[in-house]
Design a protein around this motif. Structure first.
Motif, PDB file in Angstrom:
ATOM      1  N   LYS A   1      56.291  44.912 -28.522  1.00  0.00           N
ATOM      2  CA  LYS A   1      55.708  45.392 -27.397  1.00  0.00           C
ATOM      3  C   LYS A   1      54.293  45.228 -26.631  1.00  0.00           C
ATOM      4  CE  LYS A   1      54.860  49.524 -28.990  1.00  0.00           C
ATOM      5  NZ  LYS A   1      53.970  50.604 -30.024  1.00  0.00           N
ATOM      6  N   LEU A   2      53.275  44.141 -26.789  1.00  0.00           N
ATOM      7  CA  LEU A   2      52.553  43.346 -25.756  1.00  0.00           C
ATOM      8  C   LEU A   2      53.606  42.692 -24.635  1.00  0.00           C
ATOM      9  CD1 LEU A   2      49.471  43.071 -27.617  1.00  0.00           C
ATOM     10  CD2 LEU A   2      49.888  45.237 -25.971  1.00  0.00           C
ATOM     11  N   ASP A   3      54.479  41.693 -25.664  1.00  0.00           N
ATOM     12  CA  ASP A   3      55.116  41.328 -24.375  1.00  0.00           C
ATOM     13  C   ASP A   3      56.158  41.923 -23.835  1.00  0.00           C
ATOM     14  OD1 ASP A   3      54.129  38.614 -25.560  1.00  0.00           O
ATOM     15  OD2 ASP A   3      55.634  38.698 -27.499  1.00  0.00           O
ATOM     16  N   ASP A   4      56.768  42.839 -24.189  1.00  0.00           N
ATOM     17  CA  ASP A   4      57.604  43.526 -23.436  1.00  0.00           C
ATOM     18  C   ASP A   4      56.285  44.790 -22.073  1.00  0.00           C
ATOM     19  OD1 ASP A   4      59.796  43.304 -24.643  1.00  0.00           O
ATOM     20  OD2 ASP A   4      59.190  44.766 -25.994  1.00  0.00           O
ATOM     21  N   LEU A   5      55.333  44.873 -22.597  1.00  0.00           N
ATOM     22  CA  LEU A   5      54.792  46.060 -21.802  1.00  0.00           C
ATOM     23  C   LEU A   5      54.492  46.098 -20.651  1.00  0.00           C
ATOM     24  CD1 LEU A   5      52.808  47.673 -21.324  1.00  0.00           C
ATOM     25  CD2 LEU A   5      51.099  47.083 -22.541  1.00  0.00           C
TER      26      LEU A   5
ATOM     27  N   GLU B   1      57.227  44.173 -18.166  1.00  0.00           N
ATOM     28  CA  GLU B   1      57.737  45.269 -17.290  1.00  0.00           C
ATOM     29  C   GLU B   1      55.902  45.388 -16.349  1.00  0.00           C
ATOM     30  OE1 GLU B   1      57.616  49.134 -19.463  1.00  0.00           O
ATOM     31  OE2 GLU B   1      59.157  47.870 -20.694  1.00  0.00           O
ATOM     32  N   VAL B   2      55.746  45.674 -16.745  1.00  0.00           N
ATOM     33  CA  VAL B   2      54.320  45.134 -15.494  1.00  0.00           C
ATOM     34  C   VAL B   2      53.935  44.491 -14.389  1.00  0.00           C
ATOM     35  CG1 VAL B   2      51.604  44.684 -14.908  1.00  0.00           C
ATOM     36  CG2 VAL B   2      52.307  46.204 -17.392  1.00  0.00           C
ATOM     37  N   ARG B   3      54.331  42.979 -15.087  1.00  0.00           N
ATOM     38  CA  ARG B   3      55.080  41.909 -13.325  1.00  0.00           C
ATOM     39  C   ARG B   3      56.409  42.188 -13.122  1.00  0.00           C
ATOM     40  NH1 ARG B   3      53.983  36.663 -14.862  1.00  0.00           N
ATOM     41  NH2 ARG B   3      52.928  36.240 -17.172  1.00  0.00           N
ATOM     42  N   GLY B   4      56.988  43.544 -13.484  1.00  0.00           N
ATOM     43  CA  GLY B   4      58.054  44.012 -12.086  1.00  0.00           C
ATOM     44  C   GLY B   4      57.300  45.106 -11.300  1.00  0.00           C
ATOM     45  N   VAL B   5      56.732  45.755 -11.584  1.00  0.00           N
ATOM     46  CA  VAL B   5      55.316  46.558 -10.777  1.00  0.00           C
ATOM     47  C   VAL B   5      55.465  45.956  -9.404  1.00  0.00           C
ATOM     48  CG1 VAL B   5      54.259  48.457 -11.030  1.00  0.00           C
ATOM     49  CG2 VAL B   5      55.252  47.850 -12.289  1.00  0.00           C
ATOM     50  N   LYS B   6      55.388  46.017  -8.561  1.00  0.00           N
ATOM     51  CA  LYS B   6      55.718  46.654  -7.281  1.00  0.00           C
ATOM     52  C   LYS B   6      54.404  47.154  -6.249  1.00  0.00           C
ATOM     53  CE  LYS B   6      57.997  43.228  -7.166  1.00  0.00           C
ATOM     54  NZ  LYS B   6      57.827  41.793  -7.411  1.00  0.00           N
TER      55      LYS B   6
ATOM     56  N   GLN C   1      44.034  45.618  -9.376  1.00  0.00           N
ATOM     57  CA  GLN C   1      44.396  46.748 -10.636  1.00  0.00           C
ATOM     58  C   GLN C   1      45.262  46.329 -11.286  1.00  0.00           C
ATOM     59  OE1 GLN C   1      44.663  50.532  -9.219  1.00  0.00           O
ATOM     60  NE2 GLN C   1      42.943  51.028  -8.110  1.00  0.00           N
ATOM     61  N   LEU C   2      46.453  45.630 -10.805  1.00  0.00           N
ATOM     62  CA  LEU C   2      47.484  45.109 -11.741  1.00  0.00           C
ATOM     63  C   LEU C   2      46.918  43.356 -12.625  1.00  0.00           C
ATOM     64  CD1 LEU C   2      50.267  46.051 -12.031  1.00  0.00           C
ATOM     65  CD2 LEU C   2      50.855  44.422 -10.593  1.00  0.00           C
ATOM     66  N   TYR C   3      46.439  42.894 -11.611  1.00  0.00           N
ATOM     67  CA  TYR C   3      46.250  41.623 -12.944  1.00  0.00           C
ATOM     68  C   TYR C   3      45.235  42.162 -13.465  1.00  0.00           C
ATOM     69  CZ  TYR C   3      48.265  38.281  -8.835  1.00  0.00           C
ATOM     70  OH  TYR C   3      49.184  38.191  -8.957  1.00  0.00           O
ATOM     71  N   HIS C   4      44.381  43.828 -13.113  1.00  0.00           N
ATOM     72  CA  HIS C   4      43.469  43.729 -14.424  1.00  0.00           C
ATOM     73  C   HIS C   4      43.870  44.514 -15.850  1.00  0.00           C
ATOM     74  CE1 HIS C   4      39.566  44.456 -11.644  1.00  0.00           C
ATOM     75  NE2 HIS C   4      39.807  43.315 -11.555  1.00  0.00           N
ATOM     76  N   LEU C   5      45.510  44.998 -15.351  1.00  0.00           N
ATOM     77  CA  LEU C   5      46.459  45.882 -16.664  1.00  0.00           C
ATOM     78  C   LEU C   5      46.461  44.773 -17.499  1.00  0.00           C
ATOM     79  CD1 LEU C   5      47.906  47.747 -18.216  1.00  0.00           C
ATOM     80  CD2 LEU C   5      49.133  47.714 -15.972  1.00  0.00           C
ATOM     81  N   ARG C   6      47.097  43.578 -16.815  1.00  0.00           N
ATOM     82  CA  ARG C   6      47.270  42.342 -17.249  1.00  0.00           C
ATOM     83  C   ARG C   6      46.459  41.238 -18.389  1.00  0.00           C
ATOM     84  NH1 ARG C   6      51.078  38.888 -12.818  1.00  0.00           N
ATOM     85  NH2 ARG C   6      50.872  37.689 -14.869  1.00  0.00           N
ATOM     86  N   LEU C   7      45.426  41.547 -17.469  1.00  0.00           N
ATOM     87  CA  LEU C   7      44.356  40.628 -18.165  1.00  0.00           C
ATOM     88  C   LEU C   7      43.574  41.476 -19.362  1.00  0.00           C
ATOM     89  CD1 LEU C   7      41.822  39.885 -15.333  1.00  0.00           C
ATOM     90  CD2 LEU C   7      42.554  38.208 -17.042  1.00  0.00           C
TER      91      LEU C   7
END
Length: 210
Positions: free
Chosen positions: A168-172, A175-180, A188-194
């Protein structure tokens, strides 16, 4: 001298034709001021347009006048029109310097509607930036809800369920990588990935410890 609207002018000898000497001698002339008179109810826009035409016709230098000497408002027999006075002081209206008369006149009338409209739009200008920031953050924060569910579920699940949570984390993250988002919100996007990586690391450590 008793009438300031009269001016004595001198026509030099040979001014008309120097070759045949016309006139054959210097001539004294008497010139009078000419007034351009309009009715009081004439539309101000027409007064402005008329002043531009008069200025174009009479501004060039002549035998008895310097360039720009005419038209002028000296020695007038009638009160000076308010729009004509504004023309003498400031020149043509700003819009009429760069636009056709019909377009300048239309915009001049529309300003009566535009100014109140701007007054109504001003509060919206203050609301739009916070609304835009909220909209951009919402595109990122909605993923935190799913991350929080995985984090809570990891505390309850057994060893056999950790692989499912990691998936589920991999899928999440995919999906986050595709957010523009705009560059100003990318941190903030990089914080989410961290944070996704942090939860994944804890799951992996729990799997090793167990």
């Amino acid at each position: 001298r008793r009438h300031d609207f009269l001016t004595v002018l001198t026509l030099p000898e040979g001014a008309e034709d120097l070759a045949v000497n016309i006139p054959p001698e210097e001539i004294k002339l008497l010139a009078t001021t000419s007034d351009l008179v309009v009715q009081e109810d004439l539309h101000p826009g027409l007064v402005s347009l008329m002043m531009q035409v008069v200025d174009k016709v009479h501004r060039p230098a002549g035998w008895f006048s310097e360039e720009g000497e005419f038209p002028n408002y000296r020695h007038m027999s009638f009160p000076l029109n308010e729009q004509a006075e504004r023309f003498y002081r400031n020149g043509p209206p700003f819009l009429q310097r760069y636009l056709p008369f019909w377009a300048a006149s239309l915009l001049d009338r529309m300003k009566i509607m535009i100014l109140p409209l701007l007054g109504l739009l001003l509060p919206l200008f203050k609301v739009v930036p916070p609304l835009y920031r909220w909209r951009m953050r919402a595109r990122i924060y909605r993923w935190y809800e799913q991350l929080e569910e995985v984090d809570k579920e990891s505390a309850r699940q057994q060893k056999k369920s950790r692989a499912h949570l990691l998936k589920k984390l991999d899928d999440l993250e995919k999906e986050v990588r595709g957010v523009k988002v705009p560059l100003s919100f990318s941190y903030q996007l990089y914080h989410l990935r961290l944070h996704i990586d942090f939860v994944r690391g804890r799951l992996l450590r729990d799997a090793i410890d167990s």
